[in-house]
Design a protein around this motif. Structure first.
Motif, PDB file in Angstrom:
ATOM      1  N   GLN A  18       0.829  -1.212   0.000  1.00 24.86           N
ATOM      2  CA  GLN A  18       0.000   0.000   0.000  1.00 24.86           C
ATOM      3  C   GLN A  18       0.861   1.257   0.000  1.00 24.86           C
ATOM      4  O   GLN A  18       0.609   2.204  -0.755  1.00 24.86           O
ATOM      5  CB  GLN A  18      -0.932  -0.005   1.212  1.00 24.86           C
ATOM      6  CG  GLN A  18      -2.008  -1.068   1.134  1.00 24.86           C
ATOM      7  CD  GLN A  18      -2.714  -1.287   2.463  1.00 24.86           C
ATOM      8  OE1 GLN A  18      -2.077  -1.358   3.520  1.00 24.86           O
ATOM      9  NE2 GLN A  18      -4.023  -1.411   2.418  1.00 24.86           N
ATOM     10  N   ASP A  19       1.892   1.270   0.849  1.00 26.02           N
ATOM     11  CA  ASP A  19       2.775   2.423   0.951  1.00 26.02           C
ATOM     12  C   ASP A  19       3.512   2.665  -0.369  1.00 26.02           C
ATOM     13  O   ASP A  19       3.663   3.808  -0.810  1.00 26.02           O
ATOM     14  CB  ASP A  19       3.773   2.199   2.101  1.00 26.02           C
ATOM     15  CG  ASP A  19       4.587   3.435   2.388  1.00 26.02           C
ATOM     16  OD1 ASP A  19       3.992   4.454   2.779  1.00 26.02           O
ATOM     17  OD2 ASP A  19       5.823   3.383   2.203  1.00 26.02           O
ATOM     18  N   THR A  20       3.954   1.589  -1.014  1.00 21.90           N
ATOM     19  CA  THR A  20       4.662   1.708  -2.287  1.00 21.90           C
ATOM     20  C   THR A  20       3.735   2.224  -3.379  1.00 21.90           C
ATOM     21  O   THR A  20       4.108   3.107  -4.165  1.00 21.90           O
ATOM     22  CB  THR A  20       5.289   0.351  -2.693  1.00 21.90           C
ATOM     23  OG1 THR A  20       6.146  -0.079  -1.623  1.00 21.90           O
ATOM     24  CG2 THR A  20       6.090   0.461  -3.973  1.00 21.90           C
ATOM     25  N   LEU A  21       2.515   1.719  -3.430  1.00 22.56           N
ATOM     26  CA  LEU A  21       1.539   2.212  -4.414  1.00 22.56           C
ATOM     27  C   LEU A  21       1.291   3.707  -4.228  1.00 22.56           C
ATOM     28  O   LEU A  21       1.195   4.457  -5.197  1.00 22.56           O
ATOM     29  CB  LEU A  21       0.208   1.457  -4.277  1.00 22.56           C
ATOM     30  CG  LEU A  21       0.157   0.065  -4.881  1.00 22.56           C
ATOM     31  CD1 LEU A  21      -1.068  -0.683  -4.377  1.00 22.56           C
ATOM     32  CD2 LEU A  21       0.162   0.131  -6.398  1.00 22.56           C
ATOM     33  N   LEU A  22       1.203   4.135  -2.990  1.00 25.74           N
ATOM     34  CA  LEU A  22       0.871   5.527  -2.673  1.00 25.74           C
ATOM     35  C   LEU A  22       2.032   6.478  -2.921  1.00 25.74           C
ATOM     36  O   LEU A  22       1.830   7.582  -3.425  1.00 25.74           O
ATOM     37  CB  LEU A  22       0.406   5.614  -1.216  1.00 25.74           C
ATOM     38  CG  LEU A  22      -0.183   6.930  -0.729  1.00 25.74           C
ATOM     39  CD1 LEU A  22      -1.370   7.368  -1.586  1.00 25.74           C
ATOM     40  CD2 LEU A  22      -0.603   6.803   0.733  1.00 25.74           C
TER      41      LEU A  22
END
Length: 195
Positions: A18-22
């Motif tokens: 999630q953090d990488t996508l964001l």
């Protein structure tokens, strides 16, 4: 060789994805929200990407309680419960406004906002996340499989509910979809007191 796409079972890995996508993409808020919507609604990526703004938001920009669509693959009607992802959608709506992307599609292409992002584009995004995090089982179905797995685990293995949410017709299909392989089965059996 065909890639095997699996659900993300580890919450720490899920947070990293999630953090990488964001944070690792110019349209990170969009990419993250696609993932969140797919995970919370258990829709196939083709159906997530085909959502329109007026499917999800009312005229004032508020998230609707439900969205009604027909699954592209099966043609079956599908009632989406949006409350689990309402906060993410609210933040995303502000991002769309800020970038002047409130047109027709919920997840527009940043290059051509009159079109929605394609499955191929989203596959490339998920592949890049996999490369960055050194995870070899991510794909466009990761969000749907992860959502299904989390529902399965957090409802005490309610396979009937997961089948309904996935629009599957057999328990065997759903168990395979959840990635419940021999190792997982044995791990579950190890916790059973057979007396």
């Amino acid at each position: 060789m065909k890639q095997t796409v699996l659900p993300i079972k580890d919450s720490n890995v899920l947070h990293e994805v999630q953090d990488t996508l964001l944070h690792n993409f110019r349209a990170g808020r969009r990419n993250y929200t696609i993932f969140q919507v797919g995970k919370a609604t258990l829709l196939r990526v083709s159906d997530v990407l085909r959502l329109k703004i007026n499917d999800i938001f009312d005229e004032q920009g508020n998230v609707k309680p439900n969205a009604y669509i027909h699954d592209k693959k099966t043609g079956k009607p599908n009632n989406l419960y949006l409350k689990p992802v309402a906060q993410d959608l609210t933040v995303y709506y502000e991002w769309l406004k800020e970038h002047d992307l409130i047109k027709e599609w919920l997840f527009p292409s940043t290059q051509r906002p009159e079109r929605h992002i394609t499955e191929k584009q989203y596959y490339k995004i998920m592949a890049k996340v996999g490369d960055l995090l050194e995870i070899n089982y991510l794909g466009t179905h990761t969000m749907r499989k992860t959502g299904a797995y989390r529902v399965y685990e957090q409802t005490g293995h309610n396979i009937a509910l997961v089948m309904k949410l996935l629009n599957h017709s057999s328990e065997q299909m759903t168990l395979a979809y959840l990635g419940l392989d021999q190792e997982t089965t044995e791990s579950m059996l190890d916790k059973i007191d057979f007396g």
